[in-house]
Design a protein around this motif. Structure first.
Motif, PDB file in Angstrom:
ATOM      1  N   ALA A 125       0.812  -1.220   0.000  1.00  0.00           N
ATOM      2  CA  ALA A 125       0.000   0.000   0.000  1.00  0.00           C
ATOM      3  C   ALA A 125       0.848   1.273   0.000  1.00  0.00           C
ATOM      4  N   PRO A 126       1.813   1.454   0.929  1.00  0.00           N
ATOM      5  CA  PRO A 126       2.626   2.674   0.889  1.00  0.00           C
ATOM      6  C   PRO A 126       3.356   2.859  -0.437  1.00  0.00           C
ATOM      7  N   PHE A 129       0.725   3.987  -3.115  1.00  0.00           N
ATOM      8  CA  PHE A 129       0.272   5.371  -2.969  1.00  0.00           C
ATOM      9  C   PHE A 129       1.406   6.385  -3.163  1.00  0.00           C
ATOM     10  N   SER A 130       2.646   5.934  -3.171  1.00  0.00           N
ATOM     11  CA  SER A 130       3.762   6.858  -3.385  1.00  0.00           C
ATOM     12  C   SER A 130       3.900   7.246  -4.851  1.00  0.00           C
ATOM     13  N   LYS A 159       0.881   3.268   8.416  1.00  0.00           N
ATOM     14  CA  LYS A 159       1.736   4.318   7.878  1.00  0.00           C
ATOM     15  C   LYS A 159       1.017   5.110   6.793  1.00  0.00           C
ATOM     16  N   THR A 160       0.226   4.419   5.974  1.00  0.00           N
ATOM     17  CA  THR A 160      -0.528   5.098   4.924  1.00  0.00           C
ATOM     18  C   THR A 160      -1.628   5.965   5.521  1.00  0.00           C
TER      19      THR A 160
END
Length: 348
Positions: A125-126, A129-130, A159-160
């Motif tokens: 996920a992170p 989305f980066s 974290k996201t």
């Protein structure tokens, strides 16, 4: 067989996957809320979609994903996008570059789905989305079911949520919100989907899927009005299993060891995994129904607590049976023992 399709953790048996389902039973208000938030530029970065199993949570999430990723609305619903839309086809093929699906992965070594969403899955996920969106203004990630994340996976996803990306949407499909850390729940907008009345669900089964009226009624009752779950039950041996279970449970705290043994043997067959899951689901619901009845009947919090604890123990046993690959027969006997001991404690 080497060419057998890899099972999908977010698919219910042989039913169509939620990404292939374009009609949603009820939930007009939920669709209105999400549709207005998107249209008015008030889209929260993370939505926690909760409700009973089979109520339509995943179907709702995919509808919202299609619309946010640019699908053209059709019909009266603000989230309705047709199957011929380019976005719909890309999502069905899981080939849209601005979309990510996180779910329990397949363990190739064991030939089974993992019992939890792993940290490696959540870490996608992170990274996702980066990156900038490729074909739309938004990037969308569905986690189904988010309460199946282990602790490390939940921390990775956090974290996201702590640093939400612009034009990034995280949709968490959640069966049991209490299993998610407070740090995740507090950062999401909650959207609760409720089951329709069993009568309405039964009518939908009969009219939309051509299921016999009596079977439709029984499955709708067993599912508590949740249409997806009722449909899955109607296409299984669940009505017979429920009838057998009712016969066993009505004699608690005494158990018919022979009948329990027959059920245990069914769960140990090569195709018995579906039977085991349905059985554990029915037993957990039975415990929760007993707890609810104790409260409504004025029997006191202590008696209700006995059954709440039994339900929690059954849920834990069900998870451990998959995580630790416990013997199906032993799991079944252990489940009935939990209920037997709860019934005995209630009479003391």
């Amino acid at each position: 067989m080497a060419d057998d399709p890899i099972p999908e953790a977010d698919r219910e048996g042989e039913l169509a996957h939620p990404r292939e389902v374009y009609d949603l039973v009820g939930h007009d208000d939920a669709e209105r809320q999400a549709g207005e938030a998107f249209a008015e530029g008030r889209m929260h970065h993370a939505w926690m979609i909760t409700g009973p199993k089979g109520v339509g949570k995943a179907t709702f999430a995919w509808r919202l994903a299609r619309r946010v990723l640019g699908g053209a609305p059709t019909g009266k619903s603000p989230l309705s996008v047709g199957p011929e839309d380019t976005v719909s086809r890309r999502l069905e093929a899981l080939s849209h570059p601005d979309f990510l699906l996180i779910r329990r992965p397949f363990d190739a070594k064991r030939g089974k789905l993992r019992a939890e969403i792993t940290v490696d899955e959540s870490r996608r996920a992170p990274e996702f989305f980066s990156k900038s969106a490729s074909e739309s203004d938004w990037r969308v990630c569905i986690v189904d079911a988010a309460d199946e994340m282990n602790t490390n996976a939940a921390n990775a996803l956090l974290k996201t949520l702590e640093e939400p990306p612009a034009k990034g949407l995280l949709l968490l499909v959640v069966n049991a919100p209490g299993r998610l850390p407070t740090t995740i729940r507090s950062r999401c907008r909650r959207l609760s989907l409720r089951a329709s009345a069993p009568d309405a669900c039964a009518t939908w089964l009969a009219e939309r899927h051509g299921i016999d009226a009596e079977i439709a009624r029984r499955c709708a009752d067993m599912a508590g009005g949740a249409p997806g779950r009722a449909l899955a039950l109607s296409q299984s041996d669940a009505p017979r299993l429920k009838e057998t279970l009712d016969g066993i449970l009505e004699t608690l705290p005494r158990l018919d060891s022979r009948a329990v043994g027959v059920l245990a043997s069914e769960t140990a067959k090569r195709d018995g995994e579906a039977v085991r899951r349905t059985l554990m689901e029915f037993l957990e619901r039975y415990a929760h129904d007993r707890a609810r009845a104790a409260i409504l009947g004025g029997e006191g919090a202590d008696r209700a607590g006995i059954w709440v604890a039994a339900g929690d123990a059954l849920a834990r046993l069900a998870r451990e049976s998959e995580t630790l690959y416990l013997d199906p027969k032993q799991t079944t006997h252990a489940a009935f023992t939990i209920l037997k001991e709860a019934a005995q404690a209630e009479t003391q």
